[in-house]
Design an enzyme around this catalytic site. Structure first.
Site, PDB file in Angstrom:
ATOM      1  N   ARG A  25      -5.115   7.276  17.005  1.00  0.00           N
ATOM      2  CA  ARG A  25      -6.462   7.246  16.424  1.00  0.00           C
ATOM      3  C   ARG A  25      -7.456   6.618  17.402  1.00  0.00           C
ATOM      4  NH1 ARG A  25      -9.286   8.295  11.540  1.00  0.00           N
ATOM      5  NH2 ARG A  25      -7.484   8.732  10.239  1.00  0.00           N
ATOM      6  N   GLN A  69       0.841  -1.201   0.000  1.00  0.00           N
ATOM      7  CA  GLN A  69       0.000   0.000   0.000  1.00  0.00           C
ATOM      8  C   GLN A  69       0.878   1.253   0.000  1.00  0.00           C
ATOM      9  OE1 GLN A  69      -2.637  -2.104   3.303  1.00  0.00           O
ATOM     10  NE2 GLN A  69      -3.362  -0.025   3.017  1.00  0.00           N
ATOM     11  N   GLU A  95     -12.892   2.707   5.440  1.00  0.00           N
ATOM     12  CA  GLU A  95     -12.826   2.131   6.790  1.00  0.00           C
ATOM     13  C   GLU A  95     -14.112   2.238   7.613  1.00  0.00           C
ATOM     14  OE1 GLU A  95      -9.192   4.553   7.207  1.00  0.00           O
ATOM     15  OE2 GLU A  95      -8.509   2.936   8.500  1.00  0.00           O
TER      16      GLU A  95
HETATM   17  N1  MTE Z   1     -11.363  -2.795   0.194  1.00  0.00           N
HETATM   18  C1  MTE Z   1     -10.793  -3.832  -0.457  1.00  0.00           C
HETATM   19  N2  MTE Z   1     -11.511  -4.485  -1.374  1.00  0.00           N
HETATM   20  N3  MTE Z   1      -9.517  -4.226  -0.184  1.00  0.00           N
HETATM   21  C2  MTE Z   1      -8.755  -3.595   0.773  1.00  0.00           C
HETATM   22  O1  MTE Z   1      -7.598  -3.960   0.998  1.00  0.00           O
HETATM   23  N4  MTE Z   1      -8.650  -1.783   2.458  1.00  0.00           N
HETATM   24  C3  MTE Z   1      -9.431  -0.937   3.356  1.00  0.00           C
HETATM   25  C4  MTE Z   1     -10.504  -0.178   2.584  1.00  0.00           C
HETATM   26  N5  MTE Z   1     -11.253  -1.065   1.744  1.00  0.00           N
HETATM   27  C5  MTE Z   1      -9.343  -2.487   1.467  1.00  0.00           C
HETATM   28  C6  MTE Z   1     -10.661  -2.115   1.128  1.00  0.00           C
HETATM   29  C7  MTE Z   1      -8.607   0.031   4.081  1.00  0.00           C
HETATM   30  S1  MTE Z   1      -7.824  -0.453   5.484  1.00  0.00           S
HETATM   31  C8  MTE Z   1      -8.494   1.319   3.670  1.00  0.00           C
HETATM   32  S2  MTE Z   1      -7.616   2.457   4.558  1.00  0.00           S
HETATM   33  C9  MTE Z   1      -9.118   1.780   2.440  1.00  0.00           C
HETATM   34  O2  MTE Z   1      -9.846   0.772   1.757  1.00  0.00           O
HETATM   35  C10 MTE Z   1      -8.010   2.307   1.522  1.00  0.00           C
HETATM   36  O3  MTE Z   1      -8.505   2.737   0.313  1.00  0.00           O
HETATM   37  P1  MTE Z   1      -9.240   4.154   0.121  1.00  0.00           P
HETATM   38  O4  MTE Z   1      -8.401   5.150   0.833  1.00  0.00           O
HETATM   39  O5  MTE Z   1      -9.260   4.316  -1.336  1.00  0.00           O
HETATM   40  O6  MTE Z   1     -10.586   4.016   0.734  1.00  0.00           O
HETATM   41  N1  HPA Z   2      -4.710   6.207   9.145  1.00  0.00           N
HETATM   42  C1  HPA Z   2      -4.124   5.245   8.425  1.00  0.00           C
HETATM   43  N2  HPA Z   2      -2.856   5.152   8.246  1.00  0.00           N
HETATM   44  C2  HPA Z   2      -2.086   6.071   8.832  1.00  0.00           C
HETATM   45  C3  HPA Z   2      -2.617   7.099   9.588  1.00  0.00           C
HETATM   46  C4  HPA Z   2      -3.999   7.171   9.757  1.00  0.00           C
HETATM   47  O1  HPA Z   2      -4.542   8.052  10.419  1.00  0.00           O
HETATM   48  N3  HPA Z   2      -1.614   7.840  10.043  1.00  0.00           N
HETATM   49  C5  HPA Z   2      -0.489   7.255   9.578  1.00  0.00           C
HETATM   50  N4  HPA Z   2      -0.772   6.196   8.826  1.00  0.00           N
HETATM   51 MO1  MOS Z   3      -6.194   1.372   6.146  1.00  0.00          MO
HETATM   52  S1  MOS Z   3      -5.953   0.556   8.011  1.00  0.00           S
HETATM   53  O1  MOS Z   3      -5.733   2.991   6.704  1.00  0.00           O
HETATM   54  O2  MOS Z   3      -4.816   0.794   5.337  1.00  0.00           O
END
Ligand code: MTE
Ligand code: HPA
Ligand code: MOS
Length: 765
Positions: free
Chosen positions: A304, A191, A706
């Site tokens: 957080r 990521q 999330e």
């Molecule tokens: N959805 C899928 N299909 N796969 C993933 O790994 N990760 C989650 C969420 N949804 C994830 C997911 C997490 S922990 C986060 S922080 C966000 O997607 C990251 O993507 P975004 O910032 O585009 O929402």
């Molecule tokens: N969320 C997810 N990942 C992070 C953050 C947060 O607030 N801060 C640093 N890494």
């Molecule tokens: Mo999501 S736990 O911020 O990769």
């Protein structure tokens, strides 16, 4: 617009690290891991292993040309163990062989001598011994100590929540090639491509410009690859750099489960005070986070937890303290919600504790204390455009709390063996990296001479649909079809210094940068149209690939416009930088404005417990969610469903068990149970709350990754409610996951035998 990837996924065309055709000369790596959770490394003997067929080289910390250090927040984590081992599964050496099988087979021939040291697995014990990763943090609002005297009711208790294995379908891995001039190119399942680049450069002792990291997509990350993909990327790169051959390292499932960190287990103490009207006057909470053997992201996760310690409620007097405790487990890490869910579980436990003692439904206390416009969070940011009450009341209107409760009471009155339970779970989640400087992103957009478009950003596609959203942003801003847009792999040479794709903010940050770059290109093309076709610049636009002048189609379409711009030497490439405005936070006072906005929602969870067997099934999770103006309802609904089910798994089925020696007993899918088709709620309607969205969200479409995980917290409380229908007044520990085994023990408490010594499983994994 549909998610771009699923067709490729089901046809088997999507490439993951393990699918990349290997170059001739590729070596395969296997990791020799510490067999003990804590000890002094006395000796390593590779003589027999080196004689095994196909083995080319075995690398240890001594072979690292730069610094043996990959700690992101605190420099406390070696890439390969040196001097001591701190957790079972810690990488000690890297075997390089001509085939994957040969590399794996050689591991058994490595001899290691370790002098054992005491093993800590319990965060409270660690804290008592002063084993803290960072000094404790306290968030404060009002004066909780002075407020107890104003409370009509005060309750206290303990709440425990367990860890959670990410179980991304694609395990951790990387493929690294030496490049000319002494660099390395790494294809990584990460990521955070820049994190892999930065730490690898550091480990190899070369500049970041010598390391290129490329990511096409991940088969899931869920936070597990925000920081912890670095180990495997850096190890593969170390092999490639030292041996000058391509090196592939992909963990098998059990190795991944043993060696990588997970969601942090928490053990917490709470105290809640209410006035006679059931308004929460004061709340004190102390969190003990089980960080594992190194900091990793634990301090940020801890922070957080504090941000979300009061969930979606306004509480005027709050003292929330958190300890990050060093134990001998693999370093725990980011997992969807990033500590927020752990904090919110304790808040809900406190409310339920009060409700049960007072004989009122928890929902009465919840509703009465919801945040209202401009109420302050403990960190002093006001709740703006607050949808806490709106989401609650909308859920009540369409799902009807009273009616639902009456139906359950009627069912329970007529059934002995089966009991139903209900919970309401309102959520509030702050969007932004809590570390303000991380809230930045860039996009690089090329328009090719045939009118097709390539977009590069720092966003990593991991299934969440961010590439689709970025294509939508580009198409909409340029006024062209999404079919013309290709979202490129995420590559550190095209877009540098990226924040990880995390914090649910990926589409906001990278989408806004894409939008800015496309706006500049569009204006440049319109300026060109105005010169080339003597049109009035005012009122010029591109819609459906057609140039319109004051709403009237001009004699030029997109392709022609682009081509003519090229021949007039107009720049068809743009790079843009976006940084979320207005954010600030002072970690010394724990006050500021850390979040771009908050996301709200409410879920009703209904469960049926089989009170003979202790098993249960979720009848329904009915959700009202604040998407703002969803730019892609299909993707967003998928995120809600997936997130909620993942949260239900954390709260009910998924139980990580480490024994006292720090060994993971639930180390495969036959002992670690995640939700499957049968454990998904039968009925899962998602209502899109009607709101105008938020200007800091991309196209006013709020972040969605999330927040829905926290709807799953309702599952724990629904099961609890059903148990109490079977056994009224029974005190149940606030301890998640509430597995069928725990349900059964609560249904028949007098049948529980006296504790016996735990069975020690001795077979090696
Ligand atoms: N959805 C899928 N299909 N796969 C993933 O790994 N990760 C989650 C969420 N949804 C994830 C997911 C997490 S922990 C986060 S922080 C966000 O997607 C990251 O993507 P975004 O910032 O585009 O929402
Ligand atoms: N969320 C997810 N990942 C992070 C953050 C947060 O607030 N801060 C640093 N890494
Ligand atoms: Mo999501 S736990 O911020 O990769």
């Amino acid at each position: 617009m549909n998610h771009l990837d699923p067709v490729r996924h089901v046809r088997g065309e999507s490439q993951y690290v393990d699918d990349i055709p290997t170059q001739r000369g590729t070596l395969y790596a296997a990791v020799f891991e510490s067999p003990l959770a804590h000890g002094k490394l006395l000796s390593l003997d590779f003589s027999a292993a080196l004689e095994q067929p196909g083995v080319v080289r075995i690398l240890t910390a001594a072979d690292i040309p730069g610094e043996n250090q990959i700690g992101g927040i605190v420099p406390d984590e070696p890439l390969l163990a040196e001097g001591h081992v701190h957790f079972r599964g810690q990488p000690v050496a890297l075997v390089l062989a001509e085939s994957e099988h040969q590399a794996q087979a050689a591991l058994a021939f490595i001899k290691v001598e370790i002098e054992p040291r005491p093993i800590l697995t319990d965060p409270r014990v660690a804290a008592a011994q002063g084993e803290l990763i960072v000094p404790p943090r306290t968030f404060r609002l009002g004066d909780s100590a002075a407020a107890w005297s104003q409370c009509a009711h005060v309750f206290e208790g303990v709440a425990e929540s367990g860890g959670q294995e990410h179980l991304y379908i694609e395990t951790q891995g990387a493929y690294a090639y030496p490049t000319e001039m002494g660099g390395v190119r790494i294809i990584s399942s990460t990521q955070g491509p820049t994190a892999v680049q930065r730490h690898t450069a550091h480990v190899l002792g070369i500049g970041m410009h010598q390391i290129e990291v490329d990511v096409t997509r991940l088969g899931g990350g869920f936070g597990g690859k925000e920081d912890q993909a670095t180990t495997w990327g850096a190890l593969a790169a170390l092999g490639a750099y030292v041996v000058r051959r391509p090196v592939k390292l992909v963990l098998d499932r059990m190795a991944d489960m043993r060696m990588t960190g997970k969601r942090h287990p928490y053990s917490s103490d709470f105290r809640i005070g209410l006035d006679a009207d059931l308004r929460i006057v004061a709340y004190e909470v102390t969190f003990y986070q089980n960080a594992g053997a190194a900091a990793d992201l634990s301090p940020a996760v801890l922070e957080r937890t504090l941000f979300h310690a009061t969930n979606t409620y306004f509480i005027p007097n709050v003292t929330a303290t958190a300890y990050s405790c060093r134990t001998n487990l693999p370093p725990n890490t980011a997992f969807r919600g990033f500590g927020g869910p752990q904090g919110m579980f304790v808040m809900e436990s406190a409310i339920v504790k009060a409700a049960e003692a007072l004989g009122v439904p928890a929902s009465t206390i919840q509703r009465r204390n919801l945040l209202r416009e401009n109420d302050l969070f403990s960190y002093r940011q006001p709740a703006e455009m607050c949808n806490a009450e709106l989401s609650w009341d909308t859920a009540d209107r369409i799902y009807d709390l009273e009616q639902s409760r009456a139906a359950i009471a009627a069912f329970n009155a007529g059934n002995e063996q089966f009991k139903k339970g209900l919970s309401v779970m309102p959520i509030c989640f702050g969007i932004s990296f809590t570390k303000t400087p991380m809230n930045q992103a860039r996009a690089l957009v090329h328009i090719y001479t045939d009118g097709t478009v390539g977009v590069s950003t720092g966003a990593v596609e991991m299934g969440q649909g961010v590439n689709t959203k970025i294509a939508q942003v580009a198409a909409r801003t340029l006024g062209i079809s999404p079919n013309r847009i290709k979202v490129e792999s995420t590559n550190t040479t095209r877009v540098a210094n990226t924040s990880p794709s995390a914090a649910s903010a990926t589409a906001d940050l990278n989408g806004k940068a894409t939008q800015m770059a496309c706006e500049v290109l569009r204006e440049r093309l319109l300026q060109h149209a105005c010169n080339e076709y003597t049109l009035n610049y005012e009122g010029l636009e591109i819609t459906n690939e057609q140039v319109l002048a004051a709403g009237v189609p001009a004699d030029t379409i997109w392709e022609k416009l682009v081509s003519s711009a090229y021949w007039k030497r107009v720049n068809l490439t743009e790079n843009a930088h976006y940084a979320t405005p207005d954010l600030h936070f002072d970690p010394t006072t724990n006050q500021g404005y850390p979040f771009a906005y908050h996301v709200y929602g409410t879920a009703y969870t209904t469960v049926t417990v089989d009170c003979l067997r202790g098993t249960y099934a979720f009848d329904a999770v009915q959700i009202v969610h604040d998407f703002g103006e969803s730019m892609n309802p299909a993707i967003d609904q998928g995120q809600i469903e997936g997130g909620a089910v993942q949260g239900i798994g954390w709260m009910t089925l998924e139980e990580l068990i480490y024994n006292e020696e720090g060994r993971l007993l639930t180390n495969s899918l036959n002992s670690y149970k995640i939700p499957d088709l049968y454990s998904v709620p039968r009925h899962m309607p998602v209502h899109f709350l009607d709101t105008p969205g938020h200007p800091r969200a991309i196209l006013r479409s709020k972040a969605v990754g999330e927040p829905p995980l926290m709807y799953g917290i309702g599952a724990y409380f629904a099961v609890r409610d059903a148990i109490r229908a079977f056994r009224p007044g029974h005190e149940i520990d606030f301890s998640a996951p509430i597995t069928p085994e725990k349900v059964l023990l609560n249904l028949y408490p007098s049948a529980v035998p006296a504790p016996v010594a735990p069975v020690v499983v001795s077979a090696e994994a």
